[in-house]
Write a protein that holds these residues in place. Structure first.
Motif, PDB file in Angstrom:
ATOM      1  N   THR A  57       0.817  -1.205   0.000  1.00  0.00           N
ATOM      2  CA  THR A  57       0.000   0.000   0.000  1.00  0.00           C
ATOM      3  C   THR A  57       0.853   1.259   0.000  1.00  0.00           C
ATOM      4  O   THR A  57       1.954   1.286   0.560  1.00  0.00           O
ATOM      5  CB  THR A  57      -0.943   0.018   1.217  1.00  0.00           C
ATOM      6  OG1 THR A  57      -1.809   1.152   1.146  1.00  0.00           O
ATOM      7  CG2 THR A  57      -0.172   0.039   2.528  1.00  0.00           C
ATOM      8  N   THR A  58       0.327   2.278  -0.649  1.00  0.00           N
ATOM      9  CA  THR A  58       0.917   3.612  -0.576  1.00  0.00           C
ATOM     10  C   THR A  58       0.301   4.341   0.614  1.00  0.00           C
ATOM     11  O   THR A  58      -0.660   3.880   1.219  1.00  0.00           O
ATOM     12  CB  THR A  58       0.631   4.413  -1.848  1.00  0.00           C
ATOM     13  OG1 THR A  58      -0.790   4.634  -1.957  1.00  0.00           O
ATOM     14  CG2 THR A  58       1.107   3.679  -3.084  1.00  0.00           C
ATOM     15  N   ARG A  59       0.843   5.501   0.915  1.00  0.00           N
ATOM     16  CA  ARG A  59       0.238   6.377   1.907  1.00  0.00           C
ATOM     17  C   ARG A  59       0.537   7.808   1.506  1.00  0.00           C
ATOM     18  O   ARG A  59       1.488   8.082   0.765  1.00  0.00           O
ATOM     19  CB  ARG A  59       0.729   6.082   3.328  1.00  0.00           C
ATOM     20  CG  ARG A  59       2.203   6.283   3.542  1.00  0.00           C
ATOM     21  CD  ARG A  59       2.630   5.764   4.909  1.00  0.00           C
ATOM     22  NE  ARG A  59       1.916   6.391   5.995  1.00  0.00           N
ATOM     23  CZ  ARG A  59       2.336   7.496   6.624  1.00  0.00           C
ATOM     24  NH1 ARG A  59       3.467   8.072   6.251  1.00  0.00           N
ATOM     25  NH2 ARG A  59       1.659   8.021   7.607  1.00  0.00           N
ATOM     26  N   ALA A  60      -0.303   8.734   1.981  1.00  0.00           N
ATOM     27  CA  ALA A  60      -0.124  10.141   1.628  1.00  0.00           C
ATOM     28  C   ALA A  60      -0.367  11.027   2.842  1.00  0.00           C
ATOM     29  O   ALA A  60      -0.908  12.113   2.744  1.00  0.00           O
ATOM     30  CB  ALA A  60      -1.073  10.524   0.485  1.00  0.00           C
ATOM     31  N   LEU A  61       0.017  10.509   4.011  1.00  0.00           N
ATOM     32  CA  LEU A  61      -0.141  11.249   5.253  1.00  0.00           C
ATOM     33  C   LEU A  61       1.188  11.293   5.996  1.00  0.00           C
ATOM     34  O   LEU A  61       2.055  10.449   5.794  1.00  0.00           O
ATOM     35  CB  LEU A  61      -1.205  10.580   6.138  1.00  0.00           C
ATOM     36  CG  LEU A  61      -2.621  10.489   5.576  1.00  0.00           C
ATOM     37  CD1 LEU A  61      -3.492   9.675   6.515  1.00  0.00           C
ATOM     38  CD2 LEU A  61      -3.211  11.881   5.359  1.00  0.00           C
ATOM     39  N   VAL A  89       6.752   4.009   7.069  1.00  0.00           N
ATOM     40  CA  VAL A  89       7.672   4.170   5.936  1.00  0.00           C
ATOM     41  C   VAL A  89       6.956   4.884   4.794  1.00  0.00           C
ATOM     42  O   VAL A  89       5.821   4.566   4.450  1.00  0.00           O
ATOM     43  CB  VAL A  89       8.181   2.798   5.462  1.00  0.00           C
ATOM     44  CG1 VAL A  89       9.066   2.955   4.232  1.00  0.00           C
ATOM     45  CG2 VAL A  89       8.945   2.116   6.588  1.00  0.00           C
ATOM     46  N   ASP A  90       7.635   5.887   4.222  1.00  0.00           N
ATOM     47  CA  ASP A  90       7.002   6.717   3.202  1.00  0.00           C
ATOM     48  C   ASP A  90       7.177   6.180   1.786  1.00  0.00           C
ATOM     49  O   ASP A  90       6.512   6.637   0.866  1.00  0.00           O
ATOM     50  CB  ASP A  90       7.567   8.133   3.257  1.00  0.00           C
ATOM     51  CG  ASP A  90       6.993   8.925   4.428  1.00  0.00           C
ATOM     52  OD1 ASP A  90       5.860   8.629   4.834  1.00  0.00           O
ATOM     53  OD2 ASP A  90       7.687   9.823   4.931  1.00  0.00           O
ATOM     54  N   TYR A  91       8.083   5.247   1.578  1.00  0.00           N
ATOM     55  CA  TYR A  91       8.302   4.750   0.224  1.00  0.00           C
ATOM     56  C   TYR A  91       8.905   3.360   0.297  1.00  0.00           C
ATOM     57  O   TYR A  91       9.465   2.951   1.317  1.00  0.00           O
ATOM     58  CB  TYR A  91       9.216   5.675  -0.580  1.00  0.00           C
ATOM     59  CG  TYR A  91      10.287   6.372   0.225  1.00  0.00           C
ATOM     60  CD1 TYR A  91      11.358   5.667   0.774  1.00  0.00           C
ATOM     61  CD2 TYR A  91      10.233   7.738   0.431  1.00  0.00           C
ATOM     62  CE1 TYR A  91      12.337   6.303   1.501  1.00  0.00           C
ATOM     63  CE2 TYR A  91      11.216   8.396   1.172  1.00  0.00           C
ATOM     64  CZ  TYR A  91      12.260   7.673   1.698  1.00  0.00           C
ATOM     65  OH  TYR A  91      13.239   8.303   2.436  1.00  0.00           O
ATOM     66  N   PHE A  92       8.774   2.635  -0.798  1.00  0.00           N
ATOM     67  CA  PHE A  92       9.367   1.298  -0.872  1.00  0.00           C
ATOM     68  C   PHE A  92       9.544   0.919  -2.334  1.00  0.00           C
ATOM     69  O   PHE A  92       8.959   1.538  -3.233  1.00  0.00           O
ATOM     70  CB  PHE A  92       8.509   0.244  -0.148  1.00  0.00           C
ATOM     71  CG  PHE A  92       7.168  -0.008  -0.777  1.00  0.00           C
ATOM     72  CD1 PHE A  92       7.034  -0.858  -1.865  1.00  0.00           C
ATOM     73  CD2 PHE A  92       6.020   0.575  -0.259  1.00  0.00           C
ATOM     74  CE1 PHE A  92       5.796  -1.106  -2.443  1.00  0.00           C
ATOM     75  CE2 PHE A  92       4.778   0.324  -0.834  1.00  0.00           C
ATOM     76  CZ  PHE A  92       4.674  -0.510  -1.914  1.00  0.00           C
ATOM     77  N   VAL A  93      10.350  -0.093  -2.574  1.00  0.00           N
ATOM     78  CA  VAL A  93      10.541  -0.628  -3.919  1.00  0.00           C
ATOM     79  C   VAL A  93      10.481  -2.147  -3.835  1.00  0.00           C
ATOM     80  O   VAL A  93      11.066  -2.753  -2.939  1.00  0.00           O
ATOM     81  CB  VAL A  93      11.866  -0.141  -4.549  1.00  0.00           C
ATOM     82  CG1 VAL A  93      13.051  -0.494  -3.686  1.00  0.00           C
ATOM     83  CG2 VAL A  93      12.028  -0.712  -5.953  1.00  0.00           C
ATOM     84  N   LYS A  94       9.737  -2.753  -4.748  1.00  0.00           N
ATOM     85  CA  LYS A  94       9.656  -4.200  -4.857  1.00  0.00           C
ATOM     86  C   LYS A  94      10.132  -4.598  -6.255  1.00  0.00           C
ATOM     87  O   LYS A  94       9.681  -4.029  -7.254  1.00  0.00           O
ATOM     88  CB  LYS A  94       8.221  -4.690  -4.652  1.00  0.00           C
ATOM     89  CG  LYS A  94       7.615  -4.325  -3.312  1.00  0.00           C
ATOM     90  CD  LYS A  94       8.302  -5.030  -2.168  1.00  0.00           C
ATOM     91  CE  LYS A  94       7.696  -4.639  -0.827  1.00  0.00           C
ATOM     92  NZ  LYS A  94       8.406  -5.259   0.310  1.00  0.00           N
ATOM     93  N   ILE A 152       7.653   0.867  -7.553  1.00  0.00           N
ATOM     94  CA  ILE A 152       8.191   1.839  -6.601  1.00  0.00           C
ATOM     95  C   ILE A 152       7.048   2.702  -6.088  1.00  0.00           C
ATOM     96  O   ILE A 152       6.317   3.321  -6.874  1.00  0.00           O
ATOM     97  CB  ILE A 152       9.251   2.733  -7.276  1.00  0.00           C
ATOM     98  CG1 ILE A 152      10.363   1.861  -7.876  1.00  0.00           C
ATOM     99  CG2 ILE A 152       9.809   3.753  -6.301  1.00  0.00           C
ATOM    100  CD1 ILE A 152      11.286   2.613  -8.818  1.00  0.00           C
ATOM    101  N   ALA A 153       6.861   2.741  -4.775  1.00  0.00           N
ATOM    102  CA  ALA A 153       5.780   3.520  -4.174  1.00  0.00           C
ATOM    103  C   ALA A 153       6.331   4.730  -3.447  1.00  0.00           C
ATOM    104  O   ALA A 153       7.347   4.645  -2.747  1.00  0.00           O
ATOM    105  CB  ALA A 153       4.976   2.650  -3.211  1.00  0.00           C
ATOM    106  N   ARG A 165       9.676  -0.247 -15.174  1.00  0.00           N
ATOM    107  CA  ARG A 165       9.644   0.562 -13.953  1.00  0.00           C
ATOM    108  C   ARG A 165       8.273   1.212 -13.824  1.00  0.00           C
ATOM    109  O   ARG A 165       7.869   2.007 -14.674  1.00  0.00           O
ATOM    110  CB  ARG A 165      10.738   1.634 -13.998  1.00  0.00           C
ATOM    111  CG  ARG A 165      12.132   1.038 -14.075  1.00  0.00           C
ATOM    112  CD  ARG A 165      13.180   2.078 -14.373  1.00  0.00           C
ATOM    113  NE  ARG A 165      14.481   1.447 -14.582  1.00  0.00           N
ATOM    114  CZ  ARG A 165      15.584   2.110 -14.877  1.00  0.00           C
ATOM    115  NH1 ARG A 165      15.560   3.425 -14.986  1.00  0.00           N
ATOM    116  NH2 ARG A 165      16.710   1.460 -15.063  1.00  0.00           N
ATOM    117  N   ILE A 166       7.585   0.861 -12.762  1.00  0.00           N
ATOM    118  CA  ILE A 166       6.264   1.426 -12.476  1.00  0.00           C
ATOM    119  C   ILE A 166       6.346   2.140 -11.137  1.00  0.00           C
ATOM    120  O   ILE A 166       6.754   1.552 -10.140  1.00  0.00           O
ATOM    121  CB  ILE A 166       5.183   0.336 -12.433  1.00  0.00           C
ATOM    122  CG1 ILE A 166       5.040  -0.321 -13.808  1.00  0.00           C
ATOM    123  CG2 ILE A 166       3.849   0.909 -11.973  1.00  0.00           C
ATOM    124  CD1 ILE A 166       4.039  -1.464 -13.851  1.00  0.00           C
TER     125      ILE A 166
END
Length: 270
Positions: A105-109, A114-119, A132-133, A166-167
């Motif tokens: 999941t992403t988040r915008a708060l 964790v604010d970002y991640f890559v799988k 990449i989120a 890359r998404i």
């Protein structure tokens, strides 16, 4: 001239009746389209907008996602949300789903999460896909200095990547598609984000919206153009192969409403 055996006539009659019934039942009925047109080695995953929905819509949406996961052996689901792990759709999916696949999941708060991640996901013929989120809320709501921290992380991640696809996923649309961003700092941050996409060969940007009755926005980046495809209520099923990405918009009825093809880096075809 001898008569035909009675059983031949009976068999012919029954066949004719069955054929007529089949034609009658299928007249005017919507046809479900099979997604499996690529290689059997292709990788499937799903993206969906999180948030609050009426219970009947949420249940129907989760049922259709579950069917797609089972039918196409989807590897994971990306939940595009402001709320991160507190998102109600993601929470209910963990209770409802029988298929044990990861939900990211992403988040915008703002917060301690964790604010970002890559799988990185392996796809056929030794190639890879990066998902990449980003916490795009940090780009929109934070001072430009804090926003730059996120953009620097994204730049380092893309520079270090050798993946074939890359998404990037974030809750807010790109500024080129969102004229409601009023703060100058936010506009600058999203313009920098667009520049990074172009420079480092991002193929697709998936984003959400405050309206949960629409599926994720699918944005292709081609040279200096940003093209966003408007969606309707449902989810996206992505088929990733070595030469193309095909994305299917699936409605709450399980019907394919639209298709988007990415044949080369950043080129979308409807």
């Amino acid at each position: 001239m001898g008569k035909k055996p009675s059983w031949v006539c009976t068999l012919a009659t029954q066949f004719s009746l069955c054929l007529a019934l089949y034609v009658f039942l299928n007249m005017g009925q919507p046809q479900r389209t099979s997604f499996r047109t690529g290689s059997v080695k292709d990788v499937y995953f799903i993206s969906v907008i999180g948030g609050f929905r009426p219970l009947d819509q949420q249940t129907l949406l989760l049922k259709q996602i579950e069917k797609a996961v089972k039918a196409y052996k989807a590897r994971f689901v990306v939940n595009i949300s402001k709320l991160g792990e507190d998102d109600p759709l993601m929470h209910n999916a963990t209770l409802y789903f029988h298929s044990k696949i990861p939900w990211y999941t992403t988040r915008a708060l703002k917060g301690p999460q964790v604010d970002y991640f890559v799988k990185q996901i392996k796809i056929p013929y030794g190639k890879t896909l990066d998902v990449i989120a980003l916490n795009t809320g940090s780009l929109q709501d934070s001072p430009i200095g804090n926003a730059n921290d996120h953009l620097k992380w994204l730049t380092r991640t893309l520079e270090a990547s050798s993946s074939n696809w890359r998404i990037v996923v974030g809750f807010h649309p790109l500024v080129a598609c969102n004229e409601n961003i009023e703060r100058i700092e936010a506009r600058q941050a999203f313009e920098l984000l667009h520049h990074i996409f172009l420079k480092h060969g991002v193929d697709v940007y998936l984003s959400g919206a405050d309206q949960t009755d629409k599926g994720p926005y699918f944005t292709t980046v081609d040279k200096n153009l940003v093209t966003r495809k408007e969606m309707v209520n449902g989810f996206l099923l992505h088929r990733v192969g070595s030469l193309e990405i095909v994305t299917y918009l699936v409605s709450l009825k399980g019907e394919v409403v639209n298709r988007i093809y990415i044949k080369q880096r950043g080129r979308g075809v409807m």
